[in-house]
Design an enzyme around this catalytic site. Structure first.
Site, PDB file in Angstrom:
ATOM      1  N   LYS A 170       0.396  -1.204   0.000  1.00  0.00           N
ATOM      2  CA  LYS A 170       0.414   0.148  -0.078  1.00  0.00           C
ATOM      3  C   LYS A 170       0.826   1.220  -0.133  1.00  0.00           C
ATOM      4  O   LYS A 170       0.568   2.327  -0.780  1.00  0.00           O
ATOM      5  CB  LYS A 170      -0.808   0.378   1.592  1.00  0.00           C
ATOM      6  CG  LYS A 170      -1.959   1.094   1.493  1.00  0.00           C
ATOM      7  CD  LYS A 170      -3.164   2.010   0.512  1.00  0.00           C
ATOM      8  CE  LYS A 170      -3.211   3.025   0.572  1.00  0.00           C
ATOM      9  NZ  LYS A 170      -4.233   3.388  -0.285  1.00  0.00           N
ATOM     10  N   LYS A 239       1.608  11.766   5.389  1.00  0.00           N
ATOM     11  CA  LYS A 239       2.099  10.605   6.469  1.00  0.00           C
ATOM     12  C   LYS A 239       2.607   8.680   5.575  1.00  0.00           C
ATOM     13  O   LYS A 239       3.315   8.549   5.818  1.00  0.00           O
ATOM     14  CB  LYS A 239       1.384  10.247   7.201  1.00  0.00           C
ATOM     15  CG  LYS A 239       0.685   9.056   8.034  1.00  0.00           C
ATOM     16  CD  LYS A 239       0.295   7.343   7.883  1.00  0.00           C
ATOM     17  CE  LYS A 239      -1.217   8.255   7.476  1.00  0.00           C
ATOM     18  NZ  LYS A 239      -1.952   7.020   6.960  1.00  0.00           N
TER      19      LYS A 239
END
Ligand code: NAD
Length: 305
Positions: A170, A239
């Site tokens: 991911k 992030k």
């Protein structure tokens, strides 16, 4: 199936709404009371703490913003780990392999099996149940939850037995998404400076080899009307890029392009853009070059600037 769910934000809301609509019984928890109320009105039951969620449900899913919030919810004082009923833990968040492994190891000691199942596709895909989900962890747990995950996403890939591999994949995906959105923003601003119209550029690029999720979905949905509301905050993309480059750094893998892309997203953060939608990354390139794309610029005719 009695389910628990913690984290009812941009992704958690539509995912839980779908689960309720499909007849699941869901116990929900979030620090944002308004988010809890919305889902209780749709048939969910509320719990005051993650621990209560894990005492009411065998399967608990989380969709949380940061690695720290995942650690707090899973392992904190009133965390899931202290619940009495939970047997399976599913992390739908993008929290990184390190946090995933830490949480899974701690939960394993309590007899809980964990799988990482980060998702891709955005809020629209969450609402329509068409997310891509990349699952890693114990195969038997994946098999037991496959039907449930199919309610959430239509493109399910079992990455492998190693907990954290779904998370790593991911992060790689999101590094590419961050790269293509930044690169497309930069290129479209150049096109504008050259006198090209936004609609024309998108039409040609999306019929050609320069297309990406950014040019096919994010930019057409947010830039022409200048709504910048795709549903994913800049601070979350920042992030993800950071987590990805941390994984590279740990392995001493060189990331020439990745580090340049990180600078773009870090700069957006320093300019106070963290809470803005990630599509607003375009504003940086516009400001540096003194042009605007979309409605306000009335640039869709392809006319010279
Ligand atoms: P969000 O910030 O909208 O939602 C997170 C929710 O978690 C909020 O409702 C917040 O109140 C809650 N929360 C935070 N800390 C908590 C705590 N300690 N206890 C209980 N609740 C807590 O974020 P989002 O956009 O829904 O994203 C969730 C995760 O999914 C992130 O990891 C993100 O990177 C990932 N993701 C998001 C998208 C997207 O398009 N938004 C797409 C794919 C993946």
């Amino acid at each position: 199936m009695q389910l628990g769910f913690v984290g009812l934000g941009a992704m958690g809301q539509p995912i839980v709404s779908r689960l309720l609509a499909q007849g699941h019984s869901v116990v929900v928890c979030d620090v944002n009371e308004a988010a809890v109320r919305t889902l209780v009105a749709k048939g969910a039951t509320s719990a005051a703490t993650p621990m209560e969620v894990a005492s009411a449900s065998e399967t608990v899913l989380v969709s949380l913003p940061t690695p720290d919030s995942v650690r707090a919810v899973a392992l904190g004082d009133k965390g899931l780990i202290h619940g009495t009923r939970m047997k399976r833990y599913v992390d739908l968040s993008t929290s990184g392999a390190k946090t995933m492994t830490e949480v899974a190891t701690a939960l394993h000691a309590k007899g809980v099996s964990s799988i990482d199942a980060p998702v891709s596709g955005g809020v629209g895909a969450a609402a329509s149940g068409t997310l891509a989900i990349m699952v890693a962890g114990d195969r038997a747990t994946f098999s037991a939850l496959k039907d449930l995950l199919t309610t959430i996403g239509s493109r399910l890939t079992y990455v492998g037995e190693e907990v954290g591999h779904g998370q790593s994949l991911k992060l790689i995906n999101n590094l590419l998404a961050a790269t293509s959105l930044a690169a497309a923003s930069e290129a479209l601003v150049l096109g504008r400076r050259l006198g090209l119209g936004l609609d024309t550029m998108l039409e040609v690029i999306n019929a050609s080899s320069g297309r990406s999720f950014a040019t096919e979905k994010i930019i057409p949905q947010t830039v022409p009307q200048r709504t910048f509301d795709f549903g994913f905050r800049t601070e979350l993309m920042h992030k993800d890029v950071r987590l990805c480059l941390d994984e590279a750094e740990n392995l001493q893998v060189s990331m020439w392009l990745g580090n340049s892309v990180k600078q773009v997203w870090s700069h957006a953060m320093t300019q106070g853009g963290g809470k803005k939608d990630f599509s607003a990354i375009l504003h940086l390139f516009e400001a540096w070059n003194g042009v605007q794309l979309g409605k306000a610029a009335n640039d869709d005719s392809g006319a010279a600037r």
